[in-house]
Design an enzyme around this catalytic site. Structure first.
Site, PDB file in Angstrom:
ATOM      1  N   LYS A 136      57.135 -90.412 -64.121  1.00  0.00           N
ATOM      2  CA  LYS A 136      57.770 -89.497 -63.180  1.00  0.00           C
ATOM      3  C   LYS A 136      56.752 -88.906 -62.206  1.00  0.00           C
ATOM      4  O   LYS A 136      55.724 -88.361 -62.631  1.00  0.00           O
ATOM      5  CB  LYS A 136      58.458 -88.361 -63.957  1.00  0.00           C
ATOM      6  CG  LYS A 136      59.664 -88.841 -64.743  1.00  0.00           C
ATOM      7  CD  LYS A 136      60.759 -89.279 -63.787  1.00  0.00           C
ATOM      8  CE  LYS A 136      61.942 -89.887 -64.485  1.00  0.00           C
ATOM      9  NZ  LYS A 136      62.860 -90.544 -63.532  1.00  0.00           N
ATOM     10  N   CYS A 190      20.903 -71.232 -85.625  1.00  0.00           N
ATOM     11  CA  CYS A 190      21.102 -69.810 -85.338  1.00  0.00           C
ATOM     12  C   CYS A 190      21.573 -69.083 -86.606  1.00  0.00           C
ATOM     13  O   CYS A 190      20.772 -68.897 -87.509  1.00  0.00           O
ATOM     14  CB  CYS A 190      22.033 -69.624 -84.156  1.00  0.00           C
ATOM     15  SG  CYS A 190      21.730 -68.061 -83.313  1.00  0.00           S
ATOM     16  N   LEU A 191      22.866 -68.732 -86.717  1.00  0.00           N
ATOM     17  CA  LEU A 191      23.305 -68.087 -87.963  1.00  0.00           C
ATOM     18  C   LEU A 191      22.998 -68.992 -89.162  1.00  0.00           C
ATOM     19  O   LEU A 191      22.658 -68.518 -90.236  1.00  0.00           O
ATOM     20  CB  LEU A 191      24.816 -67.796 -87.895  1.00  0.00           C
ATOM     21  CG  LEU A 191      25.381 -67.025 -89.082  1.00  0.00           C
ATOM     22  CD1 LEU A 191      24.809 -65.618 -89.148  1.00  0.00           C
ATOM     23  CD2 LEU A 191      26.904 -66.959 -89.014  1.00  0.00           C
ATOM     24  N   GLY A 192      23.079 -70.309 -88.959  1.00  0.00           N
ATOM     25  CA  GLY A 192      22.806 -71.266 -90.036  1.00  0.00           C
ATOM     26  C   GLY A 192      21.359 -71.164 -90.509  1.00  0.00           C
ATOM     27  O   GLY A 192      21.064 -71.268 -91.714  1.00  0.00           O
ATOM     28  N   GLU A 248      23.868 -57.704 -90.127  1.00  0.00           N
ATOM     29  CA  GLU A 248      25.078 -58.005 -89.352  1.00  0.00           C
ATOM     30  C   GLU A 248      26.333 -57.837 -90.220  1.00  0.00           C
ATOM     31  O   GLU A 248      27.404 -57.540 -89.724  1.00  0.00           O
ATOM     32  CB  GLU A 248      25.004 -59.452 -88.825  1.00  0.00           C
ATOM     33  CG  GLU A 248      26.201 -59.839 -87.972  1.00  0.00           C
ATOM     34  CD  GLU A 248      26.103 -61.227 -87.342  1.00  0.00           C
ATOM     35  OE1 GLU A 248      25.121 -61.958 -87.606  1.00  0.00           O
ATOM     36  OE2 GLU A 248      27.016 -61.568 -86.577  1.00  0.00           O
ATOM     37  N   GLU A 287      21.723 -77.805 -79.486  1.00  0.00           N
ATOM     38  CA  GLU A 287      22.866 -78.614 -79.028  1.00  0.00           C
ATOM     39  C   GLU A 287      23.141 -78.426 -77.543  1.00  0.00           C
ATOM     40  O   GLU A 287      23.728 -79.294 -76.896  1.00  0.00           O
ATOM     41  CB  GLU A 287      24.120 -78.286 -79.860  1.00  0.00           C
ATOM     42  CG  GLU A 287      24.780 -76.923 -79.627  1.00  0.00           C
ATOM     43  CD  GLU A 287      24.175 -75.794 -80.464  1.00  0.00           C
ATOM     44  OE1 GLU A 287      23.004 -75.924 -80.887  1.00  0.00           O
ATOM     45  OE2 GLU A 287      24.877 -74.775 -80.675  1.00  0.00           O
ATOM     46  N   LEU A 338      44.195 -80.769 -68.359  1.00  0.00           N
ATOM     47  CA  LEU A 338      44.205 -82.134 -67.819  1.00  0.00           C
ATOM     48  C   LEU A 338      42.806 -82.739 -67.809  1.00  0.00           C
ATOM     49  O   LEU A 338      42.622 -83.885 -67.436  1.00  0.00           O
ATOM     50  CB  LEU A 338      44.762 -82.137 -66.396  1.00  0.00           C
ATOM     51  CG  LEU A 338      46.271 -81.999 -66.254  1.00  0.00           C
ATOM     52  CD1 LEU A 338      46.672 -82.014 -64.796  1.00  0.00           C
ATOM     53  CD2 LEU A 338      46.985 -83.117 -67.010  1.00  0.00           C
ATOM     54  N   HIS A 341      19.670 -72.770 -80.004  1.00  0.00           N
ATOM     55  CA  HIS A 341      20.804 -73.710 -79.983  1.00  0.00           C
ATOM     56  C   HIS A 341      20.388 -75.032 -79.327  1.00  0.00           C
ATOM     57  O   HIS A 341      20.636 -75.228 -78.134  1.00  0.00           O
ATOM     58  CB  HIS A 341      21.984 -73.095 -79.227  1.00  0.00           C
ATOM     59  CG  HIS A 341      22.626 -71.973 -79.963  1.00  0.00           C
ATOM     60  ND1 HIS A 341      23.631 -72.164 -80.881  1.00  0.00           N
ATOM     61  CD2 HIS A 341      22.390 -70.646 -79.946  1.00  0.00           C
ATOM     62  CE1 HIS A 341      23.995 -71.004 -81.394  1.00  0.00           C
ATOM     63  NE2 HIS A 341      23.248 -70.063 -80.838  1.00  0.00           N
ATOM     64  N   LYS A 392      40.086 -81.309 -66.078  1.00  0.00           N
ATOM     65  CA  LYS A 392      39.452 -81.157 -64.758  1.00  0.00           C
ATOM     66  C   LYS A 392      37.941 -81.099 -64.869  1.00  0.00           C
ATOM     67  O   LYS A 392      37.227 -81.644 -64.036  1.00  0.00           O
ATOM     68  CB  LYS A 392      39.892 -79.836 -64.108  1.00  0.00           C
ATOM     69  CG  LYS A 392      41.243 -79.849 -63.479  1.00  0.00           C
ATOM     70  CD  LYS A 392      41.379 -78.707 -62.482  1.00  0.00           C
ATOM     71  CE  LYS A 392      41.073 -77.325 -63.016  1.00  0.00           C
ATOM     72  NZ  LYS A 392      42.054 -76.687 -63.842  1.00  0.00           N
TER      73      LYS A 392
END
Ligand code: GLN
Length: 545
Positions: free
Chosen positions: A186, A383-385, A406, A519, A15, A517, A17
């Site tokens: 409803k 990172c991996l990029g 890896e 972002e 929903l 990161h 939250k």
């Protein structure tokens, strides 16, 4: 004295939250209050770090190195308040700590039980680690009626008795569905959900009713009557055109005023919402658009790259352009021939290879790096990029077997496991084959930048930055020299000079790879400089093609 707002959800999951909690916190903050938001997750994982992004969406990493629920990302983006480990708790963590104490004999022979031991631990968490906050918002994951969330509900019930009478408030988020065949909204599911909550001893003070259609006043009154709340406390929450319109929309519906009223606060300053007005204006009135191809692994579920998606939008806000994101499955490039890669990537104004784990799709990511490098298309590797950008560069430099350990054993480990690094707690060491949970280099670490690099310029000429990390592998310093000869510049390193943090290509319009990161720290009001720079470069690219 901090006041507590407990946010529960009913009827169905999903929903929003988390978004609601973030929006309410932003509105209270806009009135000058100091806020903090916490997430209680009822599942039994100790943290979401080992959960698949497909199951649970992205893992959000805090400055202090906690791997947390993605809702904490919403909280940070909407309030600008950096979350901490102490803002996210799971049942798994509670039980782990209690069982460890039990084994140590700390309970002195007592029978260890859900009530009081588990509930006490939850209450302690709710009350811990706060200073001069005015409001602590606590979001409980899951839906009322879930078996898993019962101890959390019980803890809230107890806290509501133990704290001062006007010190807590319960907000319940419900759904008011529209039945097309009957042409009616409803209210019954909301009534049932509130009854369920009441049976656990929690009476909601405010109901936030998610709906796809406007809720007529008659239905609001009906909900108020049946659910034992004030008519004004039934807040309609209609689907919003963008997450960025939610705070302003909830404000118009009276959410923050009603919450303050619930605490007996009638003289609160009016909220200063010009920042939100500016963000929505930029979002809804762009002056151009760019298309970014994100070549990753978890492209089927947008929540898996939640922060990345938002940071790209923020980069668009900074440049007043709309950012269209094309999610491209890296794996499909492995089956296709070169011409298909070209036709998929050619329409892109920028290519981004995000973070990820495991070998699957890695060759497709490397092909995307090559395409961006050769075609002078803006490239952002995260990172991996970034690791794949270095592997691609190494192959170009003649190391044909260049790879990451890896993905298995390799003769040319351009990327290898980090065996040692410095953290505030001292030297951290890792061995191959150790536990997967909680063994990464996590959280905020500084990087030293070469000040004449493009990256440093984007950071306003900074020589030191702090960014959040989540990785187990690193670019092997033994390959720095050949990679630099090939044209990659190592523009940022860890302060001890050992771990590569940033690579860039000065001979390319915009080519940046970062081990961290970025972002995670981008906000709509304060877009991350690298995302702002990447979108600006993509905008340039869009004018060329
Ligand atoms: N799998 C890589 C590592 O562990 C990259 C991690 C990531 O992209 N977050 O180093």
């Amino acid at each position: 004295m901090a006041r507590y707002i407990f946010i529960t959800g009913g009827v169905v999951s999903s929903l929003g939250k988390g978004l609601m909690a973030a929006s309410l916190a932003a509105l209270l903050q806009a009135r000058g209050y100091k806020v903090r938001i916490r997430k209680f997750d009822p599942y039994l994982n100790v943290d979401p770090g080992t959960m698949s992004p497909y199951q649970h969406g992205e893992v959000y990493v805090t400055d202090d190195g906690a791997e947390t629920d993605l809702d904490l990302g919403h909280y940070e983006r909407f309030t600008g308040v950096s979350a901490r480990q102490s803002d996210n708790i799971t049942s798994g963590r509670v039980y782990r700590d209690i069982i460890a104490k039990e084994r140590r004999g700390d309970y002195l022979g007592a029978t260890v039980q859900v009530i009081p031991h588990v509930t006490d631990a939850i209450k302690e968490f709710a009350l811990a680690d706060q200073s001069d906050h005015d409001f602590i918002l606590c979001e409980i994951g899951g839906t009322v009626g879930d078996i898993e969330s019962l101890p959390f509900m019980e803890a809230i019930r107890q806290l509501r008795n133990e704290l001062e009478p006007m010190q807590t408030l319960s907000v319940h988020v419900t759904l008011v569905p529209y039945i097309a065949a009957a042409g009616e909204l409803k209210t019954k599911p909301t009534q049932h959900s509130v009854r369920e909550l009441a049976s656990l001893g929690i009476k909601p003070d405010v109901l936030l009713c998610r709906a796809e259609h406007p809720i007529p006043d008659s239905e609001r009154r009906k909900i108020a009557n049946f659910c034992n709340v004030r008519h004004e406390a039934v807040i309609p929450a209609l689907d919003a055109p963008s997450i960025y319109s939610v705070p302003l929309q909830y404000h118009r519906e009276g959410l923050d005023a009603e919450v303050l009223r619930g605490f007996g606060i009638t003289d609160a300053p009016e909220p200063e919402l010009s920042g939100w007005a500016d963000v929505t204006d930029r979002y809804f009135n762009p002056e151009g658009e760019v298309t970014i191809g994100v070549v990753g692994k978890y492209v089927g579920l947008p929540d898996a790259y939640k922060s990345l998606n938002e940071a790209l939008v923020h980069g668009g806000l900074a440049n007043r352009v709309k950012v269209n994101i094309k999610w491209i499955d890296a794996e499909i490039f492995e089956e296709k021939d070169e011409s298909e890669i070209v036709s998929a990537l050619e329409p892109m104004h920028g290519i981004l290879v995000p973070g990820g784990f495991g070998e699957r799709g890695s060759e497709g990511k490397i092909s995307s790096v090559r395409f961006a490098r050769q075609r002078n298309v803006p490239f952002f590797g995260i990172c991996l990029g970034m690791q794949m950008a270095c592997v691609e560069g190494a192959r170009e430099a003649g190391f044909n077997d260049a790879s990451s350990t890896e993905f298995g054993k390799t003769h040319e480990p351009v990327v290898g496991i980090i065996s040692e690094w410095m953290s505030e707690e001292g030297i951290q060491q890792r061995v191959e084959g150790g536990d997967l949970g909680g063994t990464m280099r996590l959280g905020a670490y500084e990087a030293k930048l070469t000040t004449d690099s493009n990256t440093s310029q984007m950071y306003g000429g900074a020589d030191t930055i702090s960014e959040r990390h989540r990785h187990r592998y690193e670019v092997n310093a033994a390959y720095i020299e050949p990679l630099e000869r090939q044209g990659l510049v190592f523009a940022g390193m860890s302060p001890d000079g050992l771990l590569p943090e940033i690579v860039e290509r000065p001979d390319h319009p915009w080519f940046v790879g970062v081990q961290f990161h970025p972002e995670l720290k981008s906000r709509p009001f304060d877009p991350h400089p690298l995302f702002a720079g990447f979108i600006a470069a993509a905008l340039e690219q869009s004018r060329l093609v």
